[in-house]
Scaffold this active site. Structure first.
Site, PDB file in Angstrom:
ATOM      1  N   ASP A   1      37.599   8.550  48.904  1.00  0.00           N
ATOM      2  CA  ASP A   1      37.455   7.126  49.462  1.00  0.00           C
ATOM      3  C   ASP A   1      38.883   6.912  49.978  1.00  0.00           C
ATOM      4  O   ASP A   1      39.660   7.354  49.594  1.00  0.00           O
ATOM      5  CB  ASP A   1      36.686   6.108  48.666  1.00  0.00           C
TER       6      ASP A   1
HETATM    7  C1  BGC Z   1      34.616   2.338  51.825  1.00  0.00           C
HETATM    8  C2  BGC Z   1      33.788   3.640  52.419  1.00  0.00           C
HETATM    9  C3  BGC Z   1      34.166   3.768  53.708  1.00  0.00           C
HETATM   10  C4  BGC Z   1      35.695   4.054  54.287  1.00  0.00           C
HETATM   11  C5  BGC Z   1      36.198   4.275  55.521  1.00  0.00           C
HETATM   12  C6  BGC Z   1      36.349   2.435  52.386  1.00  0.00           C
HETATM   13  O1  BGC Z   1      36.728   1.065  51.881  1.00  0.00           O
HETATM   14  O2  BGC Z   1      34.675   2.131  50.489  1.00  0.00           O
HETATM   15  O3  BGC Z   1      32.704   3.217  52.141  1.00  0.00           O
HETATM   16  O4  BGC Z   1      33.525   4.869  54.297  1.00  0.00           O
HETATM   17  O5  BGC Z   1      36.307   2.785  53.733  1.00  0.00           O
HETATM   18  O6  BGC Z   1      35.885   2.981  56.319  1.00  0.00           O
END
Ligand code: BGC
Length: 746
Positions: free
Chosen positions: A229
């Site tokens: 993530d």
């Molecule tokens: C989120 C993800 C997301 C990623 C990119 C993160 O903060 O938890 O779900 O895909 O950001 O935006």
């Protein structure tokens, strides 16, 4: 494409570089070897492609895209085909936008109604979650675009999501929090898995070898790559060793250098790096070689979004058939959301929508009163206006729900209530107008103190940009609601099983409710709820009949086929989500009263009847045994229950499952006889032993049975104190019992 050759031609620096992003959304290229540039985008219910200013919280703008219903809504469809279609549509959008991987689906379990991201997640149940996620993934990937199932694992709250340790016992982890991922990975092979920010039992997911390698790859056979993530990596080299292939987004280059140094110093084997690069490149080329671009089809996809919204709507209450509204009926539309619907959640999934229009625009013939503002203040004048309007009509439809700031990625809700100004409005309108219907826009459950005062409740969740038109069609009966709740709606927050342990302290959150999540808790405890899991009404009625099991008895590794008939007994066409639950026998392990093990959605014309069938394998009866470190089936009679909701079981039948009791391990001085599944095998040793003991103690016959029951409930060694049993006699007893158990078992 010969990936191994490409990898062998890459320098160590190029390989390390391939394992982190070039920027916020793109991977690096290696031009001299023909490694092209690819990009990813959020996800999950629409495309948030950012060209310039980038962020992960949905604040910065993105290209215009159709906003589809969020998972809180789509889960209510209980419809694999619909989720597949959503996936296909999103896959086409990715092709048109040049996006190689869509960051979704998000499949974390709804442990608490307060989790700020529940709107992005499917359900409190892993069976429903896993099946729908698999269908979505198959849909997207049929377009040669990858998915990133997220957030692996146990990201069930937003509070301290980047640091908290989710403390979960192995059984709960396997049965509840991993099972959805497991189904999706095994059935649909997502190109990528996104690891979560949090720790699990102290270890960050981004460097959790048990999770990323032993379970994900070893047990489930995942062959894609794991991406962090955004900013979830802690120790980069440790992460790579544990199975984290790609770090996103781009960093300063320091972590690439750490990888290079680790290989040079021998801390990291180069073949581990090579494996990660190969896995990443395989997906890069799979997209690249099948990219086809295409036109953006906003108009057509907007229509798909509307259809999905209709098929996800849950009719919670419909007293006296207050819905559908008669065309020409004098109905009042009340509430700001009738004009400006809440249709999506905040954060990284936030879409720059193509076209949004409220229900009021599709029902221009009806009078409207705003009723409330989104700043929570009580506006007496607006309420009075709404009440007066409601009084003068035959029916009042109040559009209510959660304002966007109430629920978003990055923070959890503080309570489960609607804004008080909306509750007050509903109460006052319902007092003035007996035919009041409430339409809800919310990403997770709200308390409904007025539920008994209104005649109808239509739950739309966050239904995407076309939810206004969908609402109008549903209210008028042009579309028939067929959604079922993918989560229990409790009466109040305090009833939720995680209530005392959410969101934990500054270090950890303990999942003390264990496997008793959602209906597994409410139903086992037979608690009153607002609306149960799986509940949802229709404008028609369905009759269930003719339940048949393919066998009365099966071996634990056998399969059981279950069939039944469902008939549309009403006057309009409709769809029914038929649910199959399995209720286990008592087996010495605390288990939920029943668990969802299958579901099918059937479409039926008036009077039409169809056969629905399910196939149950071993896992439908199994629980995860911590002692065996494996799935285990307890022998006994299981009940197969067919329901229209978890609390509306229409048909049930028992099946005997033959299984060997779990091996019990050796007898020791601490063994409690009553806890042994092989007690019967011990009889040849225990009978003479007890006869002897009674003689020594001069125990009258009348007291022997009671004494034996008591001895069977204490550790064997306690007989030394209570019955003056000599140590050597105790040792002999233990040895004899072990011999008896082994002999019989051979
Ligand atoms: C989120 C993800 C997301 C990623 C990119 C993160 O903060 O938890 O779900 O895909 O950001 O935006």
């Amino acid at each position: 494409m010969d990936l191994k050759t490409i990898v062998s031609q890459m320098t160590l620096e190029e390989k390390a570089g391939m394992c982190s992003g070039r920027d916020f959304w793109r991977l690096k290229t290696v031009e001299r070897l023909g490694v092209p540039e690819v990009m990813m985008s959020d996800g999950p219910h629409g495309l948030r492609k950012q060209e310039e200013d980038v962020d992960h919280l949905g604040e910065e703008d993105s290209n215009v895209a159709v906003c589809f219903p969020a998972a809180c809504a789509t889960a209510c469809s209980f419809d694999r085909a619909l989720l597949r279609r959503l996936g296909e549509t999103l896959g086409d959008e990715c092709q048109a936008e040049g996006v190689s991987v869509l960051l979704g689906p998000a499949v974390n379990i709804k442990r608490s109604p307060l989790c700020g991201r529940n709107f992005e997640y499917f359900s409190e149940d892993p069976c429903l979650t896993g099946e729908l996620a698999a269908a979505y993934i198959q849909g997207v990937q049929s377009r040669h675009v990858g998915t990133s199932i997220k957030h692996f694992a146990a990201n069930n709250q937003e509070t301290r999501r980047m640091s908290v340790s989710a403390e979960i016992d192995e059984r709960t982890l396997r049965e509840i929090y991993l099972a959805g991922f497991e189904t999706a990975v095994k059935k649909a092979q997502p190109w990528t898995v996104m690891c979560s920010y949090n720790r699990i039992n102290g270890v960050y997911s981004s460097e959790n070898k048990k999770l990323l390698t032993d379970i994900l790859r070893g047990e489930w056979g995942f062959d894609g790559y794991v991406v962090s993530d955004w900013a979830a990596t802690d120790d980069r080299v440790e992460g790579l060793r544990a199975g984290l292939d790609l770090e996103m987004p781009a960093g300063t280059g320091d972590t690439d250098r750490e990888i290079v140094e680790a290989v040079r110093s021998g801390r990291l084997e180069e073949r581990v790096l090579d494996g990660a690069v190969e896995r990443i490149l395989r997906r890069v080329f799979e997209y690249w070689e099948n990219r086809r671009g295409g036109e953006k089809q906003h108009e057509a996809h907007h229509a798909v979004s509307r259809e999905i919204a209709e098929r996800c709507a849950v009719l919670l209450k419909n007293e006296g058939g207050v819905l559908p509204l008669r065309r020409g009926a004098k109905a009042a539309l009340i509430g700001l959301f009738a004009k400006e619907p809440r249709y999506q959640g905040g954060g990284s999934s936030h879409i720059h929508p193509y076209r949004v229009a409220g229900a009021a625009e599709w029902m221009p013939e009806l009078p409207y009163a705003q009723g409330y503002t989104l700043d929570d203040s009580l506006d007496e004048a607006r309420i009075a206006e709404a009440v007066a309007l409601a009084q003068g009509c035959e029916v009042a439809v109040v559009f209510a729900g959660l304002p966007e700031p109430y629920e978003s990625e990055g923070r959890d809700r503080a309570h489960m209530r609607l804004p008080e100004n909306q509750n007050e409005l509903i109460r006052r309108v319902a007092q003035a107008q007996p035919n009041t219907v409430v339409v809800l826009h919310n990403g997770s459950p709200v308390e409904m103190p007025w539920a008994g005062q209104v005649k109808g409740i239509l739950e739309l969740y966050l239904g995407g940009e076309a939810v206004g038109e969908a609402a109008a069609r549903l209210l008028y009966g042009d579309a028939n609601p067929s959604g079922k709740l993918a989560e229990t709606l409790p009466l109040r927050l305090e009833d939720n099983p995680s209530y005392l342990n959410f969101p934990g302290d500054d270090r950890k959150v303990e999942y003390r409710e264990g496997v008793f999540v959602g209906y597994r808790y409410y139903d086992t405890k037979k608690m009153a709820v607002q609306f149960p899991f799986g509940h949802g009404l229709s404008y028609t009625t369905f009759e269930y009949s003719g339940l048949r099991l393919s066998a009365a008895e099966i071996p634990e590794d056998g399969t059981l086929t279950v069939t039944l008939q469902v008939k549309n007994t009403g006057a309009v066409a409709g769809e029914e989500a038929v649910q199959l639950y399995v209720a286990p026998p008592a087996c010495g392990v605390p288990r939920p009263e029943k668990e969802l093990r299958g579901f099918e959605k059937v479409a039926l014309a008036p009077g039409e009847e169809k056969t629905v069938s399910f196939t149950l394998g071993r896992r439908a009866f199994a629980y995860y045994s911590e002692r065996m470190q494996d799935w285990a089936v307890a022998p006994g009679a299981y009940t197969v229950e067919i329901g229209a909701s978890s609390r509306d079981i229409r048909l049930a039948q028992r099946v005997l499952v033959r299984a060997e009791p779990l091996p019990a391990g050796p007898v020791t001085q601490n063994t409690v006889l009553n806890d042994r599944p092989d007690l019967e095998k011990m009889a040849p040793v225990l009978e003479p032993f007890f006869r002897n003991l009674w003689e020594t103690l001069h125990l009258p016959e009348g007291r022997q049975a009671g004494e034996r029951r008591w001895i069977s409930s204490i550790p064997l060694r306690a007989m030394r104190s209570f019955y003056s049993l000599r140590s050597e006699d105790l040792e002999k007893l233990v040895a004899d019992l072990n011999a008896a158990v082994r002999k019989e078992g051979e």
